[in-house]
Structure formats: structure tokens, C-alpha cells
Design a protein around this motif. Structure first.
Motif, PDB file in Angstrom:
ATOM      1  N   SER A   5       0.836  -1.193   0.000  1.00 14.17           N
ATOM      2  CA  SER A   5       0.000   0.000   0.000  1.00 14.17           C
ATOM      3  C   SER A   5       0.868   1.239   0.000  1.00 14.17           C
ATOM      4  O   SER A   5       1.971   1.250   0.546  1.00 14.17           O
ATOM      5  N   GLU A   6       0.361   2.258  -0.679  1.00 12.91           N
ATOM      6  CA  GLU A   6       0.948   3.598  -0.638  1.00 12.91           C
ATOM      7  C   GLU A   6      -0.057   4.441   0.121  1.00 12.91           C
ATOM      8  O   GLU A   6      -1.228   4.499  -0.269  1.00 12.91           O
ATOM      9  N   ILE A   7       0.373   5.026   1.217  1.00 15.66           N
ATOM     10  CA  ILE A   7      -0.564   5.754   2.077  1.00 15.66           C
ATOM     11  C   ILE A   7      -0.088   7.178   2.348  1.00 15.66           C
ATOM     12  O   ILE A   7       1.093   7.492   2.167  1.00 15.66           O
ATOM     13  N   ARG A   8      -1.022   8.002   2.772  1.00 19.33           N
ATOM     14  CA  ARG A   8      -0.684   9.272   3.412  1.00 19.33           C
ATOM     15  C   ARG A   8      -0.966   9.113   4.892  1.00 19.33           C
ATOM     16  O   ARG A   8      -2.044   8.663   5.289  1.00 19.33           O
ATOM     17  N   PHE A   9       0.024   9.439   5.704  1.00 17.99           N
ATOM     18  CA  PHE A   9      -0.121   9.368   7.160  1.00 17.99           C
ATOM     19  C   PHE A   9      -0.213  10.809   7.647  1.00 17.99           C
ATOM     20  O   PHE A   9       0.751  11.569   7.579  1.00 17.99           O
ATOM     21  N   LEU A  10      -1.406  11.168   8.108  1.00 14.34           N
ATOM     22  CA  LEU A  10      -1.704  12.549   8.482  1.00 14.34           C
ATOM     23  C   LEU A  10      -1.734  12.676   9.994  1.00 14.34           C
ATOM     24  O   LEU A  10      -2.508  11.989  10.665  1.00 14.34           O
ATOM     25  N   VAL A  11      -0.880  13.546  10.535  1.00 16.78           N
ATOM     26  CA  VAL A  11      -0.855  13.736  11.988  1.00 16.78           C
ATOM     27  C   VAL A  11      -0.268  15.109  12.309  1.00 16.78           C
ATOM     28  O   VAL A  11       0.763  15.498  11.756  1.00 16.78           O
ATOM     29  N   ASP A  12      -0.965  15.854  13.162  1.00 19.27           N
ATOM     30  CA  ASP A  12      -0.461  17.149  13.646  1.00 19.27           C
ATOM     31  C   ASP A  12      -0.017  18.065  12.506  1.00 19.27           C
ATOM     32  O   ASP A  12       1.049  18.690  12.586  1.00 19.27           O
ATOM     33  N   GLY A  13      -0.801  18.132  11.450  1.00 16.71           N
ATOM     34  CA  GLY A  13      -0.471  19.005  10.330  1.00 16.71           C
ATOM     35  C   GLY A  13       0.576  18.438   9.390  1.00 16.71           C
ATOM     36  O   GLY A  13       0.880  19.046   8.369  1.00 16.71           O
ATOM     37  N   GLN A  14       1.156  17.311   9.727  1.00 14.81           N
ATOM     38  CA  GLN A  14       2.122  16.667   8.838  1.00 14.81           C
ATOM     39  C   GLN A  14       1.405  15.743   7.866  1.00 14.81           C
ATOM     40  O   GLN A  14       0.377  15.150   8.210  1.00 14.81           O
ATOM     41  N   ASP A  15       1.972  15.595   6.678  1.00 15.57           N
ATOM     42  CA  ASP A  15       1.396  14.738   5.641  1.00 15.57           C
ATOM     43  C   ASP A  15       2.548  13.904   5.083  1.00 15.57           C
ATOM     44  O   ASP A  15       3.300  14.366   4.235  1.00 15.57           O
ATOM     45  N   MET A  16       2.687  12.677   5.589  1.00 14.15           N
ATOM     46  CA  MET A  16       3.813  11.825   5.221  1.00 14.15           C
ATOM     47  C   MET A  16       3.359  10.723   4.275  1.00 14.15           C
ATOM     48  O   MET A  16       2.228  10.255   4.353  1.00 14.15           O
ATOM     49  N   THR A  17       4.265  10.303   3.401  1.00 11.54           N
ATOM     50  CA  THR A  17       4.003   9.165   2.525  1.00 11.54           C
ATOM     51  C   THR A  17       4.580   7.910   3.164  1.00 11.54           C
ATOM     52  O   THR A  17       5.736   7.903   3.585  1.00 11.54           O
ATOM     53  N   GLY A  18       3.760   6.856   3.225  1.00 10.88           N
ATOM     54  CA  GLY A  18       4.213   5.561   3.715  1.00 10.88           C
ATOM     55  C   GLY A  18       4.039   4.510   2.636  1.00 10.88           C
ATOM     56  O   GLY A  18       3.042   4.521   1.902  1.00 10.88           O
ATOM     57  N   LEU A  19       5.021   3.626   2.531  1.00 10.56           N
ATOM     58  CA  LEU A  19       4.961   2.517   1.569  1.00 10.56           C
ATOM     59  C   LEU A  19       5.106   1.235   2.371  1.00 10.56           C
ATOM     60  O   LEU A  19       6.096   1.053   3.073  1.00 10.56           O
ATOM     61  N   ASN A  20       4.091   0.379   2.294  1.00  9.29           N
ATOM     62  CA  ASN A  20       3.963  -0.739   3.219  1.00  9.29           C
ATOM     63  C   ASN A  20       3.865  -2.032   2.438  1.00  9.29           C
ATOM     64  O   ASN A  20       2.894  -2.261   1.720  1.00  9.29           O
ATOM     65  N   PHE A  21       4.872  -2.872   2.597  1.00 11.57           N
ATOM     66  CA  PHE A  21       4.899  -4.165   1.907  1.00 11.57           C
ATOM     67  C   PHE A  21       4.390  -5.241   2.858  1.00 11.57           C
ATOM     68  O   PHE A  21       4.852  -5.341   3.993  1.00 11.57           O
TER      69      PHE A  21
END
Lengths: 125, 125
Positions: B77-93
Motif C-alpha cells: 500500500s501507498e498511504i498518506r499518514f496525516l498527523v499534527d499538520g504533517q502529511d507523510m508518505t508511507g509505503l507498506n509491503f
């Protein structure tokens, strides 16, 4: 095309890249292929430009494919990109259409020091 | 299980995480699940520890799933991890076995300034 054929396309993509066989590499790409690197907000558009981008990549690089996941429309490879003593991890998302690669999105995650963790279940290896 | 079922497992994984439904989340995991973060050389072993790791993650975080690729044994999966105004990309195998998640390998690529390029075909967007 099915998942197995898409897996084969990704295998061929890296095999031709390692062999510097740019005609065979280019033949896997749709004419309007879009290559994106979200981390640097860069992109390359079109088969000819994308072949050129790879053909001119500096150094005696070599790719080792660690993992491929593919389904009926998309695929992903996890690779090691080896060049000049460096060993980088690349994550490459492919979108296919009519047996050609339409879109490639690359990520290059780098090592970093872990933050303090909220739980004690995390080990370092 | 087939590709569609594995896609469903990844969808359920993030749905239960967003809902903080830890029993349902844990039920997707093999007892001996292994979670790895190669960038920090960290890992978490076992269902209970991995649920704890997620349950105690700080902040009012939320995951938006951008892309899933899944086949008969693996998924990403390719995700956006949203927390405290941050927007991070996560790649999960994900590696599956007998309908459960056996292994998860996470990457968190970060933005960086592009190097000088050897070709003129690269655009900035």
C-alpha cells in the motif's frame, strides 16, 4: 494482461536496464509514459525522454531486484541500486495499460536515526 | 487466498487502524507477525507487540490509502499518514500466509532537493 505478464514486464524492465539495451527497454514503455519522483517533485514525460534519462544516468550502476508485486493493472518493485560503492533502496510503482508501462513512480527512502518510541516493543537490528 | 482477498486484507488493516479497532486489527495478523522498518533498522515481533506499537502511536493520526497492489502472496500500500499538520508518505509491503499478515516492511520516503541531472529531460513540478 494478467498479473504474471505484468510481473514479467517489470523483470524485463530491469533486465534491459542492467544490459543497457535501450531499444528493448524503450519497447516496454507507452509513448506517453510519465515518470515521477515525488520526493524531489521531478518528472520526465514521454518514451524518448525517459530512455534518455536512464541512458545518461552516471556511473557503472547495477540493479538487483529484491521483490516484485503485480496485479492485473499495477506492479511494484523493490530494488537495490548499486553504484560507486553505494547501496540504495528503490521502490518503483508501475501502472500498465495494453501491455505497456504507462506510469512509473519512484521512491528512494534513506536511512535515518529512529525517534524516541512510545512503546518498548521496538528492537534495533 | 487470491489477489482480491489480499487487497481486502490491506483495506481492512487500514480501516481498523483508523477506527482504533485493535481486536479487529490484531485478528488480521499472524501470531508471529514481523514488522520491519529498514530505514531505522527497527523491528517489532509478534501480534501483541505489533498491536501495542500501533495502539500507542502518538497523535490524532489518520491514514488515507492512495494505492494498493496485491497478488497471490504479497501486497503493497501507498498511504498518506496525516498527523499534527504533517502529511507523510508511507509505503507498506505485506507478505501473506493462510489469510493472515505474516510480515510488514514499512518505508517512509522524505522530500529532498534534487541533485544536478545529467540530462535536460527532467521537469520540476
Amino acid at each position: 494482461m494478467n498479473a504474471a505478464a505484468h510481473r514479467g514486464l517489470i523483470e524485463a524492465f530491469w533486465r534491459h536496464a542492467n544490459a543497457r539495451d535501450w531499444p528493448a527497454f524503450g519497447a516496454l514503455l507507452a509513448p506517453g509514459v510519465l515518470y515521477e519522483m515525488p520526493q524531489t517533485r521531478e518528472r520526465v514525460r514521454g518514451r524518448q525522454s525517459y530512455v534518455e534519462f536512464n541512458r545518461t544516468w552516471p556511473g557503472d550502476w547495477r540493479v538487483v531486484v529484491e521483490r516484485i508485486v503485480a496485479d492485473a493493472s499495477q506492479g511494484v518493485s523493490e530494488i537495490r541500486f548499486l553504484v560507486d560503492g553505494q547501496d540504495m533502496t528503490g521502490l518503483n510503482f508501475f501502472v500498465f495499460e495494453a501491455g505497456l508501462i504507462q506510469r512509473i513512480t519512484d521512491y528512494w527512502p534513506e536511512a535515518y536515526e529512529p525517534p524516541a518510541r512510545m512503546s518498548t516493543v521496538v528492537e534495533r537490528c
